[in-house]
Scaffold this motif. Structure first.
Motif, PDB file in Angstrom:
ATOM      1  N   ASP A  96       0.938  -1.054  -0.118  1.00  0.00           N
ATOM      2  CA  ASP A  96       0.049  -0.066   0.056  1.00  0.00           C
ATOM      3  C   ASP A  96       0.844   1.242   0.088  1.00  0.00           C
ATOM      4  O   ASP A  96       2.194   1.197   0.162  1.00  0.00           O
ATOM      5  CB  ASP A  96      -0.963  -0.026   1.131  1.00  0.00           C
ATOM      6  CG  ASP A  96      -1.990  -1.174   1.133  1.00  0.00           C
ATOM      7  OD1 ASP A  96      -2.161  -1.599   0.044  1.00  0.00           O
ATOM      8  OD2 ASP A  96      -2.187  -1.401   2.340  1.00  0.00           O
ATOM      9  N   ALA A  97       0.118   2.314  -0.128  1.00  0.00           N
ATOM     10  CA  ALA A  97       0.952   3.730  -0.276  1.00  0.00           C
ATOM     11  C   ALA A  97       1.659   3.921   1.400  1.00  0.00           C
ATOM     12  O   ALA A  97       0.956   3.318   2.199  1.00  0.00           O
ATOM     13  CB  ALA A  97       0.159   5.072  -0.302  1.00  0.00           C
ATOM     14  N   LEU A  98       2.721   4.661   1.325  1.00  0.00           N
ATOM     15  CA  LEU A  98       3.054   5.016   2.642  1.00  0.00           C
ATOM     16  C   LEU A  98       2.195   5.994   3.512  1.00  0.00           C
ATOM     17  O   LEU A  98       1.435   6.512   3.164  1.00  0.00           O
ATOM     18  CB  LEU A  98       4.425   5.779   2.644  1.00  0.00           C
ATOM     19  CG  LEU A  98       5.812   5.055   1.875  1.00  0.00           C
ATOM     20  CD1 LEU A  98       6.801   6.026   1.962  1.00  0.00           C
ATOM     21  CD2 LEU A  98       6.036   3.803   3.013  1.00  0.00           C
ATOM     22  N   ASP A  99       2.122   5.485   4.982  1.00  0.00           N
ATOM     23  CA  ASP A  99       1.348   6.209   5.613  1.00  0.00           C
ATOM     24  C   ASP A  99       2.211   7.270   6.394  1.00  0.00           C
ATOM     25  O   ASP A  99       3.185   7.060   7.015  1.00  0.00           O
ATOM     26  CB  ASP A  99       0.777   5.097   6.904  1.00  0.00           C
ATOM     27  CG  ASP A  99      -0.232   6.047   7.886  1.00  0.00           C
ATOM     28  OD1 ASP A  99      -0.103   7.185   7.880  1.00  0.00           O
ATOM     29  OD2 ASP A  99      -0.574   5.360   8.507  1.00  0.00           O
ATOM     30  N   ALA A 100       1.905   8.567   6.162  1.00  0.00           N
ATOM     31  CA  ALA A 100       2.604   9.736   6.611  1.00  0.00           C
ATOM     32  C   ALA A 100       2.457   9.996   8.225  1.00  0.00           C
ATOM     33  O   ALA A 100       3.447  10.625   8.768  1.00  0.00           O
ATOM     34  CB  ALA A 100       1.775  11.075   5.847  1.00  0.00           C
ATOM     35  N   PHE A 101       1.412   9.373   8.539  1.00  0.00           N
ATOM     36  CA  PHE A 101       1.374   9.452  10.171  1.00  0.00           C
ATOM     37  C   PHE A 101       2.132   8.255  10.875  1.00  0.00           C
ATOM     38  O   PHE A 101       2.134   8.399  12.097  1.00  0.00           O
ATOM     39  CB  PHE A 101      -0.071   9.641  10.430  1.00  0.00           C
ATOM     40  CG  PHE A 101      -0.781  10.717   9.984  1.00  0.00           C
ATOM     41  CD1 PHE A 101      -0.725  12.111  10.384  1.00  0.00           C
ATOM     42  CD2 PHE A 101      -1.707  10.578   8.711  1.00  0.00           C
ATOM     43  CE1 PHE A 101      -1.403  12.995  10.072  1.00  0.00           C
ATOM     44  CE2 PHE A 101      -2.242  11.582   8.363  1.00  0.00           C
ATOM     45  CZ  PHE A 101      -2.275  12.699   9.006  1.00  0.00           C
ATOM     46  N   GLU A 102       2.598   7.352  10.378  1.00  0.00           N
ATOM     47  CA  GLU A 102       3.424   6.056  10.849  1.00  0.00           C
ATOM     48  C   GLU A 102       4.587   6.506  11.843  1.00  0.00           C
ATOM     49  O   GLU A 102       4.811   6.430  12.965  1.00  0.00           O
ATOM     50  CB  GLU A 102       3.702   5.302   9.876  1.00  0.00           C
ATOM     51  CG  GLU A 102       4.250   3.910  10.535  1.00  0.00           C
ATOM     52  CD  GLU A 102       4.867   3.025   9.448  1.00  0.00           C
ATOM     53  OE1 GLU A 102       4.035   1.840   9.392  1.00  0.00           O
ATOM     54  OE2 GLU A 102       5.315   3.159   8.369  1.00  0.00           O
ATOM     55  N   PRO A 103       5.309   7.427  11.305  1.00  0.00           N
ATOM     56  CA  PRO A 103       6.536   7.900  12.224  1.00  0.00           C
ATOM     57  C   PRO A 103       6.221   8.373  13.458  1.00  0.00           C
ATOM     58  O   PRO A 103       6.909   8.152  14.462  1.00  0.00           O
ATOM     59  CB  PRO A 103       7.368   9.114  11.343  1.00  0.00           C
ATOM     60  CG  PRO A 103       6.981   8.639   9.945  1.00  0.00           C
ATOM     61  CD  PRO A 103       5.475   8.338   9.970  1.00  0.00           C
ATOM     62  N   GLY A 104       4.867   9.328  13.446  1.00  0.00           N
ATOM     63  CA  GLY A 104       4.531   9.697  14.778  1.00  0.00           C
ATOM     64  C   GLY A 104       3.935   8.651  15.578  1.00  0.00           C
ATOM     65  O   GLY A 104       4.134   8.650  16.931  1.00  0.00           O
ATOM     66  N   ARG A 105       3.089   7.679  14.942  1.00  0.00           N
ATOM     67  CA  ARG A 105       2.682   6.558  15.968  1.00  0.00           C
ATOM     68  C   ARG A 105       3.602   5.848  16.443  1.00  0.00           C
ATOM     69  O   ARG A 105       3.555   5.227  17.602  1.00  0.00           O
ATOM     70  CB  ARG A 105       1.606   5.738  14.887  1.00  0.00           C
ATOM     71  CG  ARG A 105       0.456   6.587  14.727  1.00  0.00           C
ATOM     72  CD  ARG A 105      -0.479   5.580  14.306  1.00  0.00           C
ATOM     73  NE  ARG A 105      -0.375   4.552  13.331  1.00  0.00           N
ATOM     74  CZ  ARG A 105      -0.380   4.675  12.156  1.00  0.00           C
ATOM     75  NH1 ARG A 105      -0.752   5.704  11.529  1.00  0.00           N
ATOM     76  NH2 ARG A 105       0.060   3.786  11.013  1.00  0.00           N
ATOM     77  N   VAL A 106       4.865   5.424  15.610  1.00  0.00           N
ATOM     78  CA  VAL A 106       5.814   4.728  16.084  1.00  0.00           C
ATOM     79  C   VAL A 106       6.678   5.537  17.467  1.00  0.00           C
ATOM     80  O   VAL A 106       6.887   5.081  18.323  1.00  0.00           O
ATOM     81  CB  VAL A 106       6.856   4.449  15.061  1.00  0.00           C
ATOM     82  CG1 VAL A 106       8.231   4.010  15.776  1.00  0.00           C
ATOM     83  CG2 VAL A 106       6.646   3.559  14.090  1.00  0.00           C
ATOM     84  N   ALA A 107       6.842   6.851  17.111  1.00  0.00           N
ATOM     85  CA  ALA A 107       7.475   7.711  18.327  1.00  0.00           C
ATOM     86  C   ALA A 107       6.455   7.654  19.337  1.00  0.00           C
ATOM     87  O   ALA A 107       7.009   7.553  20.636  1.00  0.00           O
ATOM     88  CB  ALA A 107       7.727   8.983  17.737  1.00  0.00           C
TER      89      ALA A 107
END
Length: 316
Positions: A96-107
């Motif tokens: 799927d397309a990258l999730d732009a909010f993923e880095p924040g959720r990982v953090a």
């Protein structure tokens, strides 16, 4: 709708391969089934933040132990890989397309878990021009912002279809440890790791040190795929020539009958022999046991790795 819990849909490229027998695991391989309060809490944090972990996707045997202690390896850029390595249990296909909010959720998850050390890995994304390098960099920066005292270890793809700027983006984000696994000996690459190139991966690790000598480099291989001891020791020499600091060696475990067969189960004594040989070749840190995986005990190992370098430099 594709169901990734069904092996034929999870690994369509393996569906027509002949079955390989799955031999009974020896006593030194068996682990307890996951469970307990700590495991449940880690599981909830992962689900609440809609995060994927390589612990689950790759079927890691150590998931119960690690999750019970609040440790998990985050897997970014989705759960579908563009490669079809014959050893790997990660689902393959078109991501799927990258999730732009993923880095924040990982953090957020790293902060919630209170991690002193985090491991962030990913699927291969050959569909992206930079292989996902900028997404890795954003995730590193987001974790640094939310948890400045947390040390960050990344386990990256090989960026084989990208120009040099992709690797540079990741290194410029300043991870504490840059890990890229060679996985096996070069003679087994055509069967075990199609799509990858041994000397490209080796050069990737070497370039990290050239770009930033302060970053620890790490790589690992599996044994029990059909290699011999001489080939394993040659890989050690190749890694040291590329200035790799930390070597991991673990037993290959076959995820399904469609995956590469287990050639044999390497004994604990043989792993001790590999460990002794690797330290003799100059690695700062070696983890060589049947259940060793790239991120197993990564936090404790990082502390020992840093101590070993300080001692070597006369700073201890």
């Amino acid at each position: 709708m594709r169901d990734l819990k069904i092996p034929e849909q999870r690994h369509p490229e393996k569906a027509h391969r002949p079955d390989n027998a799955q031999p009974k695991k020896p006593s030194w391989i068996r682990v307890k089934a996951p469970g307990g309060k700590g495991y449940a809490e880690t599981h909830k944090i992962m689900r609440d933040n809609k995060l994927t972990t390589v612990c689950e996707e790759a079927g890691c045997p150590n998931v119960g132990e690690c999750w019970s202690q609040g440790h998990a390896t985050m897997m970014i850029m989705g759960e579908i890989c563009t490669r079809g390595c014959t050893f790997c249990n990660i689902a393959t296909g078109r991501p799927d397309a990258l999730d732009a909010f993923e880095p924040g959720r990982v953090a957020h998850a790293v902060e919630k878990l209170g991690l002193n050390h985090v491991v962030i890995t990913s699927v291969d994304r050959d569909d992206l021009k930079d292989g996902g390098a900028e997404h890795f960099a954003q995730t590193i920066r987001a974790v640094r912002h939310r948890s400045p005292k947390t040390t960050i270890e990344i386990l990256t793809p090989d960026f084989i279809k990208c120009d040099d700027s992709a690797l540079e983006k990741v290194v410029e984000a300043k991870p504490d440890v840059f890990n890229h696994n060679l996985e096996t000996v070069p003679g087994l690459y055509p069967e075990v790791r199609p799509g990858a190139r041994y000397f490209h991966s080796l050069r990737l690790l070497q370039r990290v040190k050239e770009l930033d000598p302060s970053v620890f480099t790490k790589s690992g291989i599996m044994v029990g795929l059909g290699e011999d001891a001489q080939a394993v020791k040659q890989v050690m020499d190749d890694m040291r020539a590329a200035d790799v600091d930390f070597l991991t060696i673990g037993q290959y475990l076959q995820p399904t009958p469609k995956h590469h067969a287990v050639d044999r189960f390497v004994t604990p004594d043989e792993f001790k022999t590999y460990e002794k040989a690797a330290y003799g070749k100059g690695f700062l840190m070696v983890s060589a046991t049947p259940l060793t995986r790239s991120s197993y005990h990564a936090g404790d190992d990082f502390a020992r790795l840093r101590e070993a370098r300080n001692k070597k430099l006369g700073l201890a």
